[in-house]
Motif scaffolding. Sequence first.
Motif, PDB file in Angstrom:
ATOM      1  N   ASP A 159     -15.320   0.715  -8.165  1.00 41.61           N
ATOM      2  CA  ASP A 159     -15.032  -0.279  -7.117  1.00 41.61           C
ATOM      3  C   ASP A 159     -13.641  -0.862  -7.331  1.00 41.61           C
ATOM      4  OD1 ASP A 159     -17.544  -0.072  -6.012  1.00 41.61           O
ATOM      5  OD2 ASP A 159     -18.296  -1.988  -6.797  1.00 41.61           O
ATOM      6  N   HIS A 178       0.832  -1.205   0.000  1.00 38.54           N
ATOM      7  CA  HIS A 178       0.000   0.000   0.000  1.00 38.54           C
ATOM      8  C   HIS A 178       0.861   1.246   0.000  1.00 38.54           C
ATOM      9  CE1 HIS A 178       0.000   1.927   4.067  1.00 38.54           C
ATOM     10  NE2 HIS A 178       0.328   0.722   4.499  1.00 38.54           N
ATOM     11  N   CYS A 201      -3.713   3.053  -0.188  1.00 35.16           N
ATOM     12  CA  CYS A 201      -4.222   2.430  -1.417  1.00 35.16           C
ATOM     13  C   CYS A 201      -3.532   1.081  -1.595  1.00 35.16           C
ATOM     14  CB  CYS A 201      -3.962   3.304  -2.631  1.00 35.16           C
ATOM     15  SG  CYS A 201      -4.941   4.792  -2.556  1.00 35.16           S
ATOM     16  N   ILE A 259      -9.727  -2.330 -10.864  1.00 28.29           N
ATOM     17  CA  ILE A 259     -10.738  -1.301 -10.652  1.00 28.29           C
ATOM     18  C   ILE A 259     -11.834  -1.531 -11.697  1.00 28.29           C
ATOM     19  CG2 ILE A 259      -9.462   0.433 -12.025  1.00 28.29           C
ATOM     20  CD1 ILE A 259     -10.636   2.531  -9.989  1.00 28.29           C
ATOM     21  N   THR A 304      -5.452  -7.279  -8.403  1.00 35.13           N
ATOM     22  CA  THR A 304      -6.350  -6.213  -7.940  1.00 35.13           C
ATOM     23  C   THR A 304      -6.777  -5.383  -9.141  1.00 35.13           C
ATOM     24  OG1 THR A 304      -5.339  -6.149  -5.750  1.00 35.13           O
ATOM     25  CG2 THR A 304      -6.496  -4.168  -6.448  1.00 35.13           C
ATOM     26  N   SER A 336     -13.603  -6.576  -1.736  1.00 36.20           N
ATOM     27  CA  SER A 336     -13.451  -5.171  -2.090  1.00 36.20           C
ATOM     28  C   SER A 336     -12.375  -4.542  -1.213  1.00 36.20           C
ATOM     29  CB  SER A 336     -14.775  -4.428  -1.934  1.00 36.20           C
ATOM     30  OG  SER A 336     -15.313  -4.616  -0.644  1.00 36.20           O
ATOM     31  N   LEU A 337     -11.717  -3.529  -1.770  1.00 39.02           N
ATOM     32  CA  LEU A 337     -10.643  -2.824  -1.061  1.00 39.02           C
ATOM     33  C   LEU A 337     -11.003  -1.350  -0.951  1.00 39.02           C
ATOM     34  CD1 LEU A 337      -7.723  -4.311  -3.190  1.00 39.02           C
ATOM     35  CD2 LEU A 337      -8.017  -4.754  -0.755  1.00 39.02           C
ATOM     36  N   GLU A 338     -10.725  -0.790   0.209  1.00 36.78           N
ATOM     37  CA  GLU A 338     -10.852   0.656   0.379  1.00 36.78           C
ATOM     38  C   GLU A 338      -9.590   1.137   1.080  1.00 36.78           C
ATOM     39  OE1 GLU A 338     -14.541   1.677   2.315  1.00 36.78           O
ATOM     40  OE2 GLU A 338     -15.705   0.687   0.741  1.00 36.78           O
ATOM     41  N   PRO A 339      -9.315   2.444   1.037  1.00 37.38           N
ATOM     42  CA  PRO A 339      -8.091   2.911   1.683  1.00 37.38           C
ATOM     43  C   PRO A 339      -7.955   2.381   3.117  1.00 37.38           C
ATOM     44  CG  PRO A 339      -9.053   4.670   0.411  1.00 37.38           C
ATOM     45  CD  PRO A 339     -10.018   3.525   0.343  1.00 37.38           C
ATOM     46  N   TYR A 340      -6.849   1.726   3.373  1.00 37.90           N
ATOM     47  CA  TYR A 340      -6.517   1.130   4.675  1.00 37.90           C
ATOM     48  C   TYR A 340      -7.461   0.004   5.096  1.00 37.90           C
ATOM     49  CZ  TYR A 340      -3.041   4.776   5.428  1.00 37.90           C
ATOM     50  OH  TYR A 340      -1.958   5.599   5.310  1.00 37.90           O
ATOM     51  N   ILE A 341      -8.355  -0.442   4.204  1.00 37.30           N
ATOM     52  CA  ILE A 341      -9.261  -1.544   4.563  1.00 37.30           C
ATOM     53  C   ILE A 341      -9.097  -2.680   3.556  1.00 37.30           C
ATOM     54  CG2 ILE A 341     -11.606  -2.255   5.128  1.00 37.30           C
ATOM     55  CD1 ILE A 341     -12.271   0.694   5.599  1.00 37.30           C
ATOM     56  N   ALA A 389     -13.195  -4.855   2.573  1.00 35.19           N
ATOM     57  CA  ALA A 389     -14.080  -3.699   2.752  1.00 35.19           C
ATOM     58  C   ALA A 389     -15.564  -4.037   2.681  1.00 35.19           C
ATOM     59  CB  ALA A 389     -13.716  -2.619   1.735  1.00 35.19           C
TER      60      ALA A 389
END
Length: 286
Positions: free
Chosen positions: A174, A80, A84, A276, A274, A148-153, A156
């Motif tokens: 997404d 990250h 991200c 988008i 990964t 799913s990925l989100e900032p710092y997660i 998600a």
Amino acid sequence: MDAARVAAGVRAIAEECTKPGAKFLDIAGTIESEVVKQGGKNAFPVNISINDTAAHYTPCIGDETVLGEKDIVKIDFGVHVEGCIIDQAFTVDFGGENGKLVEAADAALADALAVMKAGVSVKDVGAAIQNAITSRGFKPIENLGGHSLEPYILHAGEEIPNTAKGSYVLQEGDVFAVEPFATTGAGRVDEGTYCEIHSLVNPKTVRLPQSRRVLEYILEEYKTLPFAERWLADMLSTSSIEMVVNDLVRQGILHSYNVLKEINNGMVAQSEVTVIVEKDGVKNLC
Ligand code: CO
């Protein structure tokens, strides 16, 4: 995306150091330090999972395990940059007996990416994965999936299943880690007892000074991202790490990621990138 650039550079090093006779600690150390060298941070400890282990094995302090001549090994690592995340994995079959299994996981990933776009249900993506794997004579692992990925997660909330299930409809923008798992076994994993990976789920005030210090460090360094017990070795002795981690787990502050094994001891292959989600397809970020 910066994390994607770092991940691409690290992937080459990761492939190079994954060979029979290599020590798990050296592989994890090489990959994790390369992530930092190339300007990123580790989104989670490098997972080195062999044979019927599907995920969540990272070496412990003093781990003497080496890769065997016939192992089928999954290397799963995360990079990250400012939260991200790029999560990716590959499988190597040293013995050459599980080549078709590895192909099934790779084909499932390709087929999943081919159907993914905004407006498509994850059920249809899962169906593509399931079909790619079963048509090659193997089973998808039904209780694992992409996320799913989100900032710092890292996880998600939404899932890309390995079978035709789920109701979430993909939205433009997404970000998903897509990771089909194929096995020669029953198609399910269960938790083993080995556990070296944890993450912060419920920060609260703690009484033990040592626990408080570690908790502050985790919050600062990793936030809610998973970390390895060996990452605390600069702060504490091995026995203190164990004591503090047990204390924080008991209070519900840390979540533990036990190693995941195929229930029939089937061999497991994994392929992961990964992406988008876009209007007409997906963009591979790896
Ligand atoms: Co992964």
